[in-house]
Design an enzyme around this catalytic site. Structure first.
Site, short mmCIF file in Angstrom:
data_model
loop_
_atom_site.label_atom_id
_atom_site.label_comp_id
_atom_site.label_asym_id
_atom_site.label_seq_id
_atom_site.Cartn_x
_atom_site.Cartn_y
_atom_site.Cartn_z
N ASP A 108 0.87 -1.17 0.00
CA ASP A 108 0.00 0.00 0.00
C ASP A 108 0.90 1.23 0.00
O ASP A 108 2.05 1.17 0.45
CB ASP A 108 -0.90 -0.04 1.23
CG ASP A 108 -1.98 1.02 1.19
OD1 ASP A 108 -2.10 1.71 0.17
OD2 ASP A 108 -2.72 1.15 2.19
N SER A 109 0.39 2.34 -0.49
CA SER A 109 1.25 3.51 -0.68
C SER A 109 1.49 4.33 0.57
O SER A 109 2.36 5.18 0.61
CB SER A 109 0.61 4.43 -1.73
OG SER A 109 -0.59 4.99 -1.22
N ASP A 290 -8.27 -7.27 -0.27
CA ASP A 290 -7.49 -7.42 0.96
C ASP A 290 -8.33 -6.90 2.10
O ASP A 290 -9.19 -6.03 1.92
CB ASP A 290 -6.18 -6.64 0.89
CG ASP A 290 -6.39 -5.16 1.19
OD1 ASP A 290 -6.16 -4.74 2.35
OD2 ASP A 290 -6.81 -4.42 0.28
N CYS A 328 -13.97 -28.09 6.72
CA CYS A 328 -12.74 -27.34 6.45
C CYS A 328 -11.53 -28.25 6.53
O CYS A 328 -11.45 -29.14 7.39
CB CYS A 328 -12.61 -26.20 7.47
SG CYS A 328 -11.10 -25.22 7.28
N CYS A 330 -8.33 -27.07 6.91
CA CYS A 330 -7.17 -26.37 7.45
C CYS A 330 -6.54 -27.15 8.60
O CYS A 330 -7.14 -28.07 9.16
CB CYS A 330 -7.56 -24.96 7.91
SG CYS A 330 -8.41 -24.88 9.49
N CYS A 333 -8.66 -27.12 11.92
CA CYS A 333 -9.83 -28.00 11.95
C CYS A 333 -9.44 -29.47 11.91
O CYS A 333 -10.16 -30.33 12.43
CB CYS A 333 -10.77 -27.66 10.79
SG CYS A 333 -11.61 -26.07 10.99
N HIS A 359 -7.25 -20.62 10.64
CA HIS A 359 -8.53 -21.07 10.08
C HIS A 359 -9.19 -20.00 9.23
O HIS A 359 -9.63 -20.27 8.11
CB HIS A 359 -9.49 -21.49 11.20
CG HIS A 359 -10.89 -21.68 10.69
ND1 HIS A 359 -11.29 -22.82 10.03
CD2 HIS A 359 -11.96 -20.83 10.69
CE1 HIS A 359 -12.55 -22.68 9.64
NE2 HIS A 359 -12.98 -21.49 10.03
#
Length: 395
Positions: A108-109, A290, A328, A330, A333, A359
């Site tokens: 980001d700037s 984002d 899920c 991940c 999980c 998660h």
């Protein structure tokens, strides 16, 4: 099928900057695409995991990002400028190498800090004067300074320096702000062009995205989008949303502005948002997203599932042996129960936060993969409808 690709290059400086953007398929206004960069391919729609200070809050490493399925890591120019300083990061090879992340990055700037640090800054034509939120020291940042810092950070994609005005500011202020952002954009382009051909530049293929502003005034947004489109940037962002406007107003802005941005370039909705926001924005032609929400919510025990959100602090999870989301895949999980994670959170163990953030980020990145597949298979409308219905079940 809507196919399009290009090799974007800087004609003014005569130096090729590698960036091939190809639209794989469109389903309504939703598009599945791929952006080939010097640091690898970004398949879109994509969620960029927010590593503000070159780290994901909650104790996650670059290896964790790899396991989660992250495609792009986002770092913040202002925060890295304050510490450790862009010269330190440059000496260590740029932000990607600094955090041991080999895939694409975006910085980001610092323009959002023009909004978020309103009590600590003064805006002038040459740039913005800040008081550091850490120690109060005086900082000046204009387009040239932002581009120089981002060049030293060596991210794949840099953002033009802009002002992010409050969404509900007076129209006359919004228009003045947009005009100043346009002038700053021209200075950003000139500075980035020079930096990309300068001797010793770490990433001479750094891409620059311009940012559309205009609050919730659709006519200002449209005119600014037309101005940006004429500049032939590597990509385009919609900024200044998720800063106080309603979701309806956000979607209205996207419907107005996005059609006036080039369809053969990536589009990025900055700072957004909830899973519902992302589904709606994809349906309006957005590629990049984002947001700090999944990591921030995870650190407070609020987790996302295919059936809606859960608050793991709730007493009903005290003896709940189920994973956060049975569907899920991940790490969290696969190995831990809601009851155990709740215990960690209540005991203020850092592991509890880490497991929740893992998660949530996995949920977001997995959702983006599902979105891409649905668009390619021309069933995005059904996918979106099913997700939105399911997300309300635990509400």
């Amino acid at each position: 099928m809507d196919m399009g690709d290009f090799l974007w290059h800087n004609v003014n400086m005569g130096k090729v900057v590698f960036s091939v953007y190809t639209v794989i398929n469109t389903d309504g206004r939703a598009k599945a695409a791929r952006l080939e960069t010097i640091h690898g391919v970004i398949e879109t729609p994509v969620f960029m995991n927010v590593a503000t200070a070159a780290a994901i809050k909650g104790g996650l490493s670059a290896q964790d990002l790899e396991n989660i399925g992250c495609k792009v890591a986002l770092a913040n120019t202002y925060h890295l400028h304050l510490r450790p300083g862009e010269d330190v990061v440059a000496e260590l090879g740029g932000v990607g190498r600094f955090m041991n992340w080999s895939k694409p990055t975006l910085t980001d700037s610092g323009g959002f800090q023009v909004f978020s640090l309103a009590k600590l800054r003064k805006i002038k034509e040459e740039g913005v004067f800040f008081a550091s939120h850490i120690d109060g020291r005086k900082i000046f940042m204009g387009p040239e300074q932002s581009m120089e810092i981002q060049s030293k950070l060596a991210a794949t994609i840099a953002m033009a320096f802009d002002e992010c005005p409050p969404a509900k500011a007076e129209r006359i202020y919004i228009q003045d702000s947009v005009d100043r952002t346009t002038r700053w954009l021209h200075r950003s382009i000139k500075s980035m062009d020079a930096l990309n051909v300068a001797e010793g530049t770490i990433n001479p293929h750094q891409l620059l995205f311009g940012i559309n502003q205009g609050g919730v005034h659709n006519d200002i947004r449209v005119e600014h989008a037309k101005v940006l489109a004429d500049l032939d940037m590597a990509g385009y962002a919609i900024g200044g949303l998720a800063v106080g406007e309603s979701h309806t107003e956000m979607y209205s802005v996207l419907e107005a502005a996005v059609p006036h941005l080039p369809k053969n370039k990536p589009t990025y909705l900055m700072g957004v948002g909830t899973p519902e926001n992302i589904l709606e924005a994809v349906d309006r032609g957005i590629d990049f997203f984002d947001c700090v929400l999944p990591a921030r919510n995870g650190r407070h025990g609020h987790v996302f599932t295919g059936q809606g959100k859960l608050n793991l602090f709730n007493a009903k999870h005290e003896r709940d042996n189920a994973p956060i989301d049975p569907n899920c895949n991940c790490l969290t999980c696969a190995q831990h129960s809601r009851a155990y994670i709740r215990h960690l959170l209540k005991a203020k163990e850092v592991l509890g936060m880490r497991l929740c953030v893992i998660h949530n980020l996995f949920f977001y990145n997995n959702m983006m993969a599902e979105i891409r597949t649905a668009i390619i298979e021309n069933r995005y409308a059904d996918y979106k409808k099913t997700c939105l219905e399911n997300f309300t079940k635990n509400s």
